[in-house]
Scaffold this active site. Structure first.
Site, short mmCIF file in Angstrom:
data_model
loop_
_atom_site.label_atom_id
_atom_site.label_comp_id
_atom_site.label_asym_id
_atom_site.label_seq_id
_atom_site.Cartn_x
_atom_site.Cartn_y
_atom_site.Cartn_z
N LYS A 114 -29.49 0.92 -34.71
CA LYS A 114 -30.39 1.30 -35.80
C LYS A 114 -30.83 0.07 -36.58
O LYS A 114 -32.03 -0.12 -36.84
CB LYS A 114 -29.64 2.28 -36.71
CG LYS A 114 -30.55 3.00 -37.69
CD LYS A 114 -29.78 4.06 -38.48
CE LYS A 114 -29.39 5.23 -37.60
NZ LYS A 114 -28.52 6.20 -38.29
N ARG A 119 -26.41 4.25 -43.96
CA ARG A 119 -26.26 4.90 -42.65
C ARG A 119 -25.47 4.03 -41.69
O ARG A 119 -25.61 2.80 -41.68
CB ARG A 119 -27.64 5.23 -42.07
CG ARG A 119 -28.35 6.30 -42.91
CD ARG A 119 -29.55 6.86 -42.18
NE ARG A 119 -30.64 5.92 -42.15
CZ ARG A 119 -31.81 6.16 -41.53
NH1 ARG A 119 -32.00 7.31 -40.91
NH2 ARG A 119 -32.77 5.27 -41.55
N GLY A 166 -20.13 12.02 -34.31
CA GLY A 166 -18.77 11.91 -34.85
C GLY A 166 -18.66 10.77 -35.83
O GLY A 166 -17.74 10.69 -36.63
N MET A 218 -19.99 8.63 -39.17
CA MET A 218 -20.61 9.01 -40.43
C MET A 218 -22.10 8.90 -40.28
O MET A 218 -22.61 7.95 -39.70
CB MET A 218 -20.15 8.10 -41.56
CG MET A 218 -20.42 8.73 -42.91
SD MET A 218 -20.35 7.54 -44.22
CE MET A 218 -22.03 6.95 -44.20
N ARG A 273 -35.82 4.49 -31.79
CA ARG A 273 -34.87 4.15 -30.73
C ARG A 273 -35.40 4.74 -29.42
O ARG A 273 -36.24 5.64 -29.45
CB ARG A 273 -33.49 4.72 -31.03
CG ARG A 273 -33.50 6.22 -31.22
CD ARG A 273 -32.11 6.74 -31.55
NE ARG A 273 -32.18 8.14 -31.96
CZ ARG A 273 -31.17 8.81 -32.48
NH1 ARG A 273 -30.01 8.21 -32.69
NH2 ARG A 273 -31.29 10.08 -32.81
N HIS A 311 -8.87 19.10 -1.84
CA HIS A 311 -9.49 19.59 -0.60
C HIS A 311 -10.73 20.40 -0.92
O HIS A 311 -11.81 20.19 -0.35
CB HIS A 311 -8.48 20.44 0.18
CG HIS A 311 -9.04 21.01 1.44
ND1 HIS A 311 -9.60 22.26 1.51
CD2 HIS A 311 -9.18 20.47 2.67
CE1 HIS A 311 -10.03 22.47 2.74
NE2 HIS A 311 -9.77 21.40 3.47
N ARG A 353 -16.96 14.51 10.72
CA ARG A 353 -15.54 14.88 10.87
C ARG A 353 -15.41 15.93 11.96
O ARG A 353 -15.87 17.06 11.78
CB ARG A 353 -14.99 15.43 9.56
CG ARG A 353 -14.68 14.36 8.53
CD ARG A 353 -14.65 14.94 7.13
NE ARG A 353 -15.98 15.40 6.76
CZ ARG A 353 -16.46 15.42 5.52
NH1 ARG A 353 -15.72 15.04 4.53
NH2 ARG A 353 -17.68 15.85 5.28
N ARG A 376 -15.86 10.48 13.75
CA ARG A 376 -14.44 10.16 13.60
C ARG A 376 -13.61 11.05 14.51
O ARG A 376 -13.80 12.27 14.52
CB ARG A 376 -14.02 10.38 12.15
CG ARG A 376 -12.56 10.08 11.90
CD ARG A 376 -12.19 10.20 10.44
NE ARG A 376 -12.15 11.59 10.01
CZ ARG A 376 -11.91 11.96 8.75
NH1 ARG A 376 -11.71 11.05 7.81
NH2 ARG A 376 -11.88 13.22 8.43
N GLU A 422 -8.68 2.47 5.73
CA GLU A 422 -8.28 3.43 4.69
C GLU A 422 -6.79 3.33 4.38
O GLU A 422 -6.27 4.11 3.59
CB GLU A 422 -8.64 4.86 5.12
CG GLU A 422 -8.09 5.25 6.48
CD GLU A 422 -8.51 6.67 6.91
OE1 GLU A 422 -8.82 7.49 6.03
OE2 GLU A 422 -8.53 6.94 8.12
N SER A 471 -15.43 1.12 8.48
CA SER A 471 -15.94 2.04 7.46
C SER A 471 -14.82 2.31 6.48
O SER A 471 -13.75 2.82 6.85
CB SER A 471 -16.42 3.33 8.11
OG SER A 471 -16.88 4.21 7.12
N GLY A 477 -12.58 4.05 4.09
CA GLY A 477 -12.23 5.40 3.67
C GLY A 477 -11.54 5.27 2.32
O GLY A 477 -10.32 5.20 2.24
N THR A 478 -12.35 5.23 1.28
CA THR A 478 -11.77 4.89 -0.03
C THR A 478 -10.98 6.03 -0.65
O THR A 478 -10.24 5.80 -1.60
CB THR A 478 -12.86 4.41 -1.00
OG1 THR A 478 -13.96 5.30 -0.92
CG2 THR A 478 -13.31 3.01 -0.64
N ASN A 479 -11.13 7.25 -0.14
CA ASN A 479 -10.27 8.33 -0.66
C ASN A 479 -8.82 8.01 -0.33
O ASN A 479 -7.96 7.91 -1.22
CB ASN A 479 -10.61 9.67 -0.02
CG ASN A 479 -12.01 10.15 -0.38
OD1 ASN A 479 -12.69 9.51 -1.17
ND2 ASN A 479 -12.41 11.25 0.20
N CYS A 511 -17.34 5.43 3.69
CA CYS A 511 -17.61 6.85 3.88
C CYS A 511 -16.72 7.71 2.99
O CYS A 511 -16.62 8.90 3.17
CB CYS A 511 -17.48 7.25 5.33
SG CYS A 511 -15.82 7.00 6.00
N TYR A 535 -23.89 -0.43 4.51
CA TYR A 535 -24.36 0.89 4.07
C TYR A 535 -23.28 1.64 3.31
O TYR A 535 -22.10 1.29 3.37
CB TYR A 535 -24.82 1.74 5.28
CG TYR A 535 -23.69 2.14 6.19
CD1 TYR A 535 -22.94 3.29 5.95
CD2 TYR A 535 -23.35 1.36 7.29
CE1 TYR A 535 -21.89 3.65 6.77
CE2 TYR A 535 -22.30 1.71 8.13
CZ TYR A 535 -21.57 2.86 7.86
OH TYR A 535 -20.52 3.20 8.66
#
Lengths: 881, 881
Positions: free
Chosen positions: A22, A92, A101, A103, A336, A454, A560, A616, A744, A763, A765-767, A830, A850
């Site tokens: 502001k 202000r 939240g 003031m 703004r 899952h 899969r 896979r 992975e 590839s 597999g970041t899970n 992936c 990719y």
């Protein structure tokens, strides 16, 4: 000495860190010559220093404020607290990012029993003066001293009804004086102090209140949610008052330079005549549409429209403006960048390029990739939603909205769906056994599991709406019911779920299908033009594959094969294979699966054309394919002619304590090379068939999951590549395919150089990589992660946003070692992260080729990849992001 | 051109890689002047080249052999194949490491129908000549051409019985000639070729047979078992013959320079008069004890004893020697370091120092730390074992031997034990619920799980014998029986299990308790003198702690507090705590546990004195403490006054799909800080008490498990350290304690620098670290790991031996980052690897401060640590290890 207070003429729009949003914009507007009531800004550094000094204002700061106040007095010709020509100010807050939240605003500060009289005399308007005074006491009491607003409102309401008037502006001066008196009494009662008559005391109290509001519960929660650092602090803006409440030649209002819902280029806003500050928003009277201003004050309107245009050009973005008209003179109180819906954001960005205001790269950065999700799924009709309360709220696991009858088992869901019913599958949590039911359901609701459980992962893969981990629900699968809010919902009852918000509703709520605007199409074209990362989709069926291509996927990054195994017609053969006693029996069962699996690939190849497709090999532990209730077990025993007790023991034997870390991934293919052989045969024979018959240059990439040692990949290469090459040679057709691996498992990252010897691609597999790097099971982590976010141990969920310090470092190691060994190795991702903008940016920085994500996330990934390329292409220019 | 053949005078003992063990030692003996029949060695490189050339001997090699043969002819004055003075030779394989399954020996090569007559004439001994000839045909036929030995033996036996003689040396020349004739017929029938009369052909066939024997099934299996590289290849030794079978002034024998069973310094061996080669071992006649030689050929004996002493001094180790006496002249045919039992190894090593033959460091290297295990546990009486067949074989999970009645539940085991019975607990697999039963059992037998399964780890911790993953056993816990070898064993039947071999026996087999020899004590003193690593024990009870100190532990590296929770008296309070609805209820339950936990620590502190004690806060998922059978559940519901159905739901809620990666470790303490508070209070208050009352300077180290983010450690520091300091301050006692963490999650290694900020020590939990780095659950991995070892994907089990390339690299990263942040950070390891010699060596190289292992492995770790220090202290000198 450090400077803590800046006059508006000392700041610029680039000083947001120091002056807050502001303050910086007020300074900027002042400097470009717009009519801004003059004032000054106390910096965010002052706020931080306030906290460092143990929540105390200090002498030097107080002196500096006094000095700037003095300057303000000389600019306005008024004196703060003066009984003849008093200066009134607004106070202000203004942090770098606007934040609920905090003031908000105290107007009319400087009024007291004396200055109110002076104001009355000077304006010749005692009603106005006392209206301002009662507003001030209420705002100060409420905002600075935290007195319940209701207490003040009660007095006002009582007075209005006593006076038999409808609106506050109809009250006469005597009533207002009476109200002022009663307000002061409330103040005294609530604070044990008289209302402060000293304007300087008023000012310092207000400044301190702004500082304190930085650390209110609500502000902290908001910052956590929006990932805003607690260390920024807030600035305080002190500005001389102008009045919209001095009569009918006065007004106050807010306006957007374009329509924030649609993006249409047309002033959009509201105003109130003879009103002040928050009256417009507070809905005390119904405000007028901004067009009305043209009618009643045409000159002012024209001037405002010019200023709006000027500001939009100046800031190169749609503006959200506050203004006040005092006795026929227009003042600009705030500007703004305006918040907007995602369709508006896209339209504004694309039109800004057409208007020559932005270039394409800049336009790409103006659209929030996270928000894009909203465009890609059906949504509930907002009008109806407004009137409906949710009965429970879970995690927004997979966006979209759907309604249907609830069923509590996959079997029941399938049956109901066959009868033509729309089904919401409700489970404590889903498992791969439920796939068939999930396919048939319109939406999925679980009471357990997190954003990467899952249910969540599979639903996102299917582009299907899902609310997961809705712990407020007591699901009883046996009784086929759940309890929410104390009410029992039985099988067949209708509910609606919103996978974008996590809300669950009773009954049916109508939905609206998504449509892509021409601007969306244009934006995506630009994204494809600038991004360097390829974008693929995770797709397991021809239907998903087709959808992926529609949404711009350039290939499949993860197909899969196990999901194909759950089909009703196949599962008996699959189970026969799993329970085979000998290799011969197993091979016989696999022979039955082969033609079906081949058929799957033919369908997918046709849908994808010459785009690469990463397939896979079978990944999940085999016990996931087996039933575990007595009835299914018995019928299975009959079917495959095994003694029931023996079957039970066999299945018990297959069970694992930690299936995530058990007999799965490449370990299956190593134990049962005949499975890998069948799958290789299906992949390659299908490709040869499609190439022969359709002339499509199919590009399959065979991917080995869960490799932790190079030897695993080598062992399977001997099986897979040998067989594939043999089939290709025998076919007489030329077919190129790749052999590679998922990365992975943490160990795979550490020895990626050795792994790269036998892999043509990696590839990520970041899970799983995240699970193992943290030691967190995604099936069990939901509650813990929430707790960690609460306790600030996590600043974000590592299953949603790649953990760059931990998992990311392992990825970096893998990329470096892999490229060292094989400079042209193909690198992709992936995991679920492949469709998450900040993770996509990280993948760009890592130099991956990719990303691959659920079909519905493909446009998000395309945009995020383009943004990453633009920002990384010119870090200096785009450092503000 | 590369040299492939070496005369004995061209080699030395250091050329084992090239000449094999036998060839190098023959050369060495020749060179130091011992009477060795001259000859030459074809190198291991020739063997590898043979394989590279597609299993063919090549011209240059054949020429080189001919050349050396010619040299041998001129040295001996005999001519190979000569009809007047023929040279005969032996052909023997000789790899770098001696290896069963390899081709052994062909003696008398060069004999044919002509040379046998010449031999007969020259020795004036036709019986001897034909005895040699029949031996040669049999050996050549069997060893080189793979004809079944039985076929030859049948002829010999028939002849003996026809001639009515008992031993072969009683047959006359005519019988021998007849035998030769029949042997040749067998040869022709089996090979379709006449027995080769050309000695050069004989020789080349024999050489090729040696090369081929390198790749027999048995040799490959042996190498895999003993981790010997397949690439070493074998050498071939060709040596002129000397004859022990020319009459009664001839003999042949083998002898050890010390007793290989006890280590006693005294010649130990056997010989046969008028015999050749393998007769001694083959048991054709009963050989004489070597002492008898002193009696019958005192001069020869004296000479032999001198040579033995000389060889022992020369090789600086106990020797295993082969010799032949030909017409009163002693020849040395082979020497090598003798295999010995572990007690003998220790005695020989220690006495070698006393005799001035070795220094202490060298002596330490002469004892195999792996074998030490055998000394530390009771063993079955070997005599009885010889006559007993095992009924099944599992994994040797925790060494020792015990017999007892079988029980199939912890409950039954406890009951039986209370009645005074000796119990073997048999389970499919154990879980923490079984602890009480495991404590009471003499041994544990499971049908599932690997070397680091729950049963294995806990049993080793207790120093209790355990056979795990015995898959040949069909365990039915419900029916309380198991089936082995088709026979049913019921509750109460006696079995015996050997945790050092994995064998399971029917009935009771008596055991012998271990005793430590004075030499063992001396060796351990030396180990302590030279090792740099500290050695601690993993101990959870005062009893274990006392045992640890006895075995030389310098502290406790891992005290698992959860094991204390399973005590019968405590588990109700523990369950109450877990099932509490509110923090207050939980605190109330914890109040009950506090005094008991404090009592535990007091006991352990007293046992350990001023030694440091690392106490890990509660680690396992809470559901492990809850029962899961209906009966226990119902009684629990009554006990803690919860509705049964509600309780079931609560417990269901706590269950996890992958508990290993779930709500455990520091995540528990973060969710329920009151647990951490109770444990901190117990640790510190107990320490203060023991310090006050006993004057012991207790050194507790509080360890936080499963940290993956620095923020976790910081969060808990605020709780643990704050409370500990407060209690200490209030006590008025000075107490030093440390606050640190386990490093057992891959991410912790990667961000170890940040973690070190709040940690005074790191302790590597390599069990979990290995699990997560590989994505292998140790509970489920048994079968997979075995398969991986079979398929050569693993060369060793990473749960037994630290995986240096993967897990080790993460550890190295953690050490480097940790020290960078805090150079004096204390570093240890408390995973199972801490007691495994090769892993201990790795820890030494990493620069850890200490290793910690099960009490019974402490001596192994002490020795291994000393060996690591010695080897790393002088890598050049000790590079042979």
């Amino acid at each position: 000495m450090k400077k803590f207070v800046y006059s508006f003429d000392e700041g610029t729009a680039t000083m947001k860190d120091l002056l807050g949003g502001k303050g910086a914009n007020l300074a900027e507007m002042n400097n470009i010559g717009l009519p801004v009531p003059f004032g000054f800004t106390i910096t965010t550094e002052a706020c931080n220093t306030y906290y460092n000094k143990g929540n105390k204002l200090w002498d030097e700061l107080i002196d500096e404020i006094a000095e700037k106040l003095h300057l303000l007095e000389s600019k306005t010709g008024k004196i703060f607290g003066d009984k003849i020509n008093p200066l009134l100010v607004s106070v202000r807050s203004g942090a770098k990012f606007s934040m609920p939240g905090m003031m908000d605003t105290v107007l009319n500060l400087g009024l007291n029993d004396d200055t109110v009289e002076a104001l009355s005399k000077n304006t010749n308007n005692d009603r106005f003066a006392y209206d301002s005074y009662r507003r001030f006491i209420q705002m100060f009491g409420n905002v600075v001293m935290d007195i319940d607003k209701e207490m003040f409102d009660e007095v006002l309401e009582r007075k209005k009804s006593e006076e038999k008037v409808k609106f506050d502006n109809e009250l006469d001066v005597d009533s207002l004086k009476q109200i002022v008196k009663e307000y002061k009494e409330i103040y005294k009662k609530e604070t044990n102090n008289d209302f402060p008559m000293n304007p300087k005391e008023q000012l310092l109290l207000a400044v301190e209140a702004v500082f304190k509001s930085w650390n209110t519960e609500r502000a902290i929660v908001y910052r956590k949610l929006h990932k805003i650092s607690d260390k920024l602090g807030t600035a305080v803006n002190i500005q001389s008052m102008v009045f919209g409440n001095m009569g009918d030649d006065c007004a106050t209002g807010v306006a957007f330079t374009r329509n924030p819902a649609t993006g249409e280029k047309k002033l959009f806003g509201e105003f109130l005549v003879n009103a002040q500050g928050e009256d417009v928003v507070a809905g005390i009277r119904t405000p007028h549409n901004i067009e009305k201003l043209e009618e009643i004050m045409p000159d002012i309107y024209k001037q405002f429209a010019e200023y709006a245009e000027l500001l939009e050009n100046h800031y190169r973005d749609m503006q959200d403006i506050e203004f006040t008209i005092e006795k026929g003179k227009l003042y600009m109180l705030q500007t703004r960048n305006g918040k907007r819906t995602i369709p508006a954001a896209i339209r504004i960005a694309v039109e800004a390029v057409e208007e020559g205001r932005l270039d394409e790269k800049e336009a790409l950065l103006r659209v929030d990739a996270y928000q894009l999700d909203q465009l890609l799924h059906p949504t509930f009709d907002k009008k109806i939603l407004k009137e409906t309360n949710s009965i429970a709220k879970g995690l927004p696991a997979s966006p979209g909205a759907s309604s249907g009858k609830i069923y509590f088992s996959a079997e029941d869901a399938v049956k109901a769906s066959k009868k033509g019913e729309e089904v919401i599958l409700v489970r404590q949590e889903t498992s791969p056994e439920d796939i068939e039911g999930m396919v048939k359901a319109k939406g999925i609701l679980t009471s357990r599991g997190g954003m990467t459980s899952h249910a969540a992962v599979v639903a996102r893969g299917m582009g299907k709406c899902c609310v997961a981990g809705c712990e407020a629900l007591k699901v009883n699968e046996r009784l086929k019911q759940f309890i929410a809010n104390g009410k029992v919902y039985n099988e067949g009852d209708y509910i609606s779920i919103n996978g974008s918000t996590g809300d669950v509703y009773e009954g049916i709520i109508p939905t609206i299908e998504p449509e892509f605007s021409p601007q969306f199409v244009t934006l995506m074209e630009w994204a494809d033009k600038y991004r360097q990362l390829g974008v693929r989709a995770n797709a397991d069926t021809p239907k998903d594959a087709t959808k992926s291509v529609e949404l711009g996927a350039e290939g499949i990054g993860l197909c899969r094969t196990e999901h194909m195994f759950f089909d009703e017609k196949r599962i008996p053969a699959v189970r026969e294979m799993i329970l085979a006693d000998t290799k011969e029996q197993r091979k016989a069962a696999l022979e039955k699966i082969l033609p079906m699996q081949k058929e799957d690939f033919i369908g997918i190849y046709k849908a994808m054309g010459a785009r690469p497709i990463t397939i896979r090999l079978l990944d999940p532990p085999l016990h996931e394919f087996l039933p575990n209730d007595e009835k299914s077990l018995k019928s299975l025993a009959e079917e495959i002619k095994i003694d029931y007790e023996a079957l039970k023991i066999r299945i018990e034997d297959l069970k694992e304590i930690n299936p995530m870390l058990g007999h799965r991934g490449c370990r299956l293919a190593i134990s049962y090379p005949e499975i890998a052989e069948m799958q290789t045969r299906a992949v390659i024979e299908a490709a040869i068939y499609v190439k022969k018959v359709e002339g499509i240059d199919v590009k399959p990439e065979i991917m080995i999951p869960l490799v932790s040692k190079p030897e695993e990949l080598t062992f399977l290469k001997d099986i897979v590549v040998t067989l594939a090459d043999k089939i290709i040679e025998e076919s007489g057709i030329e077919l190129n395919y790749l052999y590679g691996t998922m990365i992975e498992v943490p160990r795979a990252c550490i020895v990626a150089d050795d792994i790269a010897k036998d892999a043509e691609f990696f590839s990520f597999g970041t899970n799983d990589l995240t699970q193992m790097t943290y030691g967190f099971s995604r099936d069990d982590a939901g509650k813990i992660i929430e707790e960690y976010l609460d306790k600030k141990i996590f600043d974000k969920d590592p299953f949603q946003v790649i953990d760059r310090e931990g998992v990311g470092k392992l990825m970096k190691t893998a990329v470096e070692l892999g490229k060292k060994q094989k400079p042209d190795i193909k690198l992709g991702i992936c995991g679920e992260h492949g469709g998450e903008p900040s993770s996509v940016e990280f993948c760009h920085e890592l130099g991956l080729d990719y990303v691959s994500c659920s079909p519905f996330r493909v446009p998000i990934a395309r945009l995020a990849a383009a943004q990453a390329a633009v920002i990384n292409g010119d870090k200096v220019k785009y450092s503000t992001k």
